[in-house]
Design an enzyme around this catalytic site. Structure first.
Site, mmCIF file in Angstrom:
data_model
loop_
_atom_site.group_PDB
_atom_site.id
_atom_site.type_symbol
_atom_site.label_atom_id
_atom_site.label_comp_id
_atom_site.label_asym_id
_atom_site.label_seq_id
_atom_site.Cartn_x
_atom_site.Cartn_y
_atom_site.Cartn_z
ATOM 1 N N LYS A 197 0.824 -1.212 0.000
ATOM 2 C CA LYS A 197 0.000 0.000 0.000
ATOM 3 C C LYS A 197 0.859 1.263 0.000
ATOM 4 O O LYS A 197 0.458 2.288 -0.544
ATOM 5 C CB LYS A 197 -0.960 0.000 1.192
ATOM 6 C CG LYS A 197 -2.124 -0.966 1.011
ATOM 7 C CD LYS A 197 -3.314 -0.565 1.854
ATOM 8 C CE LYS A 197 -4.517 -1.435 1.518
ATOM 9 N NZ LYS A 197 -5.693 -1.064 2.309
ATOM 10 N N LYS A 245 -8.101 -11.908 -11.421
ATOM 11 C CA LYS A 245 -9.295 -12.062 -10.596
ATOM 12 C C LYS A 245 -10.253 -10.890 -10.820
ATOM 13 O O LYS A 245 -9.805 -9.757 -11.017
ATOM 14 C CB LYS A 245 -8.834 -12.086 -9.125
ATOM 15 C CG LYS A 245 -9.779 -12.785 -8.181
ATOM 16 C CD LYS A 245 -9.108 -12.903 -6.822
ATOM 17 C CE LYS A 245 -10.128 -13.206 -5.747
ATOM 18 N NZ LYS A 245 -9.537 -13.185 -4.423
ATOM 19 N N LYS A 294 -12.776 -5.000 -7.856
ATOM 20 C CA LYS A 294 -13.389 -3.671 -7.816
ATOM 21 C C LYS A 294 -12.494 -2.645 -8.499
ATOM 22 O O LYS A 294 -12.955 -1.603 -8.947
ATOM 23 C CB LYS A 294 -13.595 -3.239 -6.354
ATOM 24 C CG LYS A 294 -14.488 -4.161 -5.552
ATOM 25 C CD LYS A 294 -14.360 -3.844 -4.066
ATOM 26 C CE LYS A 294 -15.103 -4.854 -3.209
ATOM 27 N NZ LYS A 294 -14.866 -4.689 -1.792
#
Length: 335
Positions: free
Chosen positions: A118, A200, A203
């Protein structure tokens, strides 16, 4: 002689309100959650405190939290059977997280792969919350004396550090926290992007046509399946180099219960157009009751609010017991 019924093990799951869940989230995990309520003493929470390690638009965060709460109920989570709450409504999470910060080593946190990932993704906002995120996650779990935590591969490391923190604290002060075990749920369908079937369904897919959201209108779902990437072979069978059609067959199998062999037999001699239409229709039919319930719940904000207030009250009572015990052991004066 009557035997005392055995206490159910307690399970805890928290979900971030970053977006509406996808068909992949639903077929991979969410569809199985309602059955958990019978086997475990279940606690489900919306981890809105975790979501602010990345900047959030306030109105959007409020909306997404409300939508996710409604969606959890729409897929079958029952406030009468589970504790269903919003993390920021239970201040004990933040309080215990501070205590656990002081029982967690800097080196342990710096080894967390999610912090490294992140930090790279959001290099302009590498904040302290992103670094100490595992301490808040540990507080989420330990507050409720959870026996098991369903985790995917990406969260295993966070559960390991939670166990380490609990054992360290218990080693100093006695048996304060239940040391939780990972629960690896029975794998649901692994759903891939409709436009890039080697990745995959996500979102964050840059191509909006690759992801089906649980709130997509039937016409939108049909359009996305009709434009799904396949191959030039035009034969509905599972095989190497057929990532697109393999993905569609996996989805169709998960939704209808038909085996891959049955699907191959039923669609022998039919083209991809027919099969894509059949998959889209099956998904629309699967999601119809979920969407109906979701829209009903969203139109009754008063009822939703009653549910999350009730969930927060029960969660707070449980959390207070653990927090008070931990604070007393450390040496804080009681009120």
């Amino acid at each position: 002689m009557e035997t005392t019924p055995q206490r159910k093990k307690r399970s805890l799951s928290l979900i971030q309100p970053t977006s509406i869940p996808t068909l992949g989230n639903y077929l991979g995990a969410m569809r199985g959650w309602p059955s958990f309520q019978d086997e475990y003493d279940t606690i489900f929470g919306i981890a809105d405190l975790h979501s602010i390690t990345v900047r959030q638009e306030p109105a959007k965060l409020r909306q997404q939290t409300t939508q996710l709460y409604a969606m959890l109920m729409a897929v079958g989570l029952d406030p009468e059977k589970s504790i269903l709450f919003i993390q920021s409504h239970v201040p004990q999470h933040s309080q215990l997280a501070w205590l656990l910060n002081c029982y967690t080593q800097f080196g342990e946190l710096s080894r967390m792969t999610q912090f490294k990932d992140k930090s790279a993704q959001h290099s302009d906002n590498v904040n302290a919350g992103l670094f100490t995120y595992p301490c808040l996650m540990a507080a989420d779990i330990l507050l409720y004396q959870a026996d098991v935590v369903p985790v995917g591969a990406d969260q295993k490391q966070h559960l390991e550090i939670t166990r380490d923190i609990a054992e360290r604290f218990n080693g100093v002060y006695g048996n304060v926290f239940t040391v939780p075990d990972a629960y690896i749920p029975k794998a649901g369908a692994r759903v891939m992007s409709l436009q890039n079937p080697t990745s995959k369904m996500s979102k964050s897919d840059p191509n909006p046509k690759g992801t089906v959201y649980l709130t997509d209108e039937p016409s939108v779902i049909m359009k996305k399946f009709k434009s799904a990437v396949t191959d030039s072979e035009m034969s509905v069978h599972y095989g190497e180099g057929k990532d697109g059609i393999n993905n569609l067959m996996t989805i169709f199998s998960a939704v209808t219960g038909d085996s891959i062999e049955t699907i191959e037999h039923d669609f022998a001699g039919k083209g991809y157009g027919d099969f894509k239409k059949a998959v889209g229709e099956a998904v629309v039919a699967e999601l119809e009751p979920v969407q109906k319930k979701y829209n009903e719940l969203l139109s009754d904000k008063k009822y939703l609010q009653e549910c999350w207030q009730g969930g927060a009250d029960i969660a707070s009572r449980l959390a207070s017991r653990t927090l008070s015990k931990a604070m007393k052991k450390i040496g804080f004066l009681q009120k």
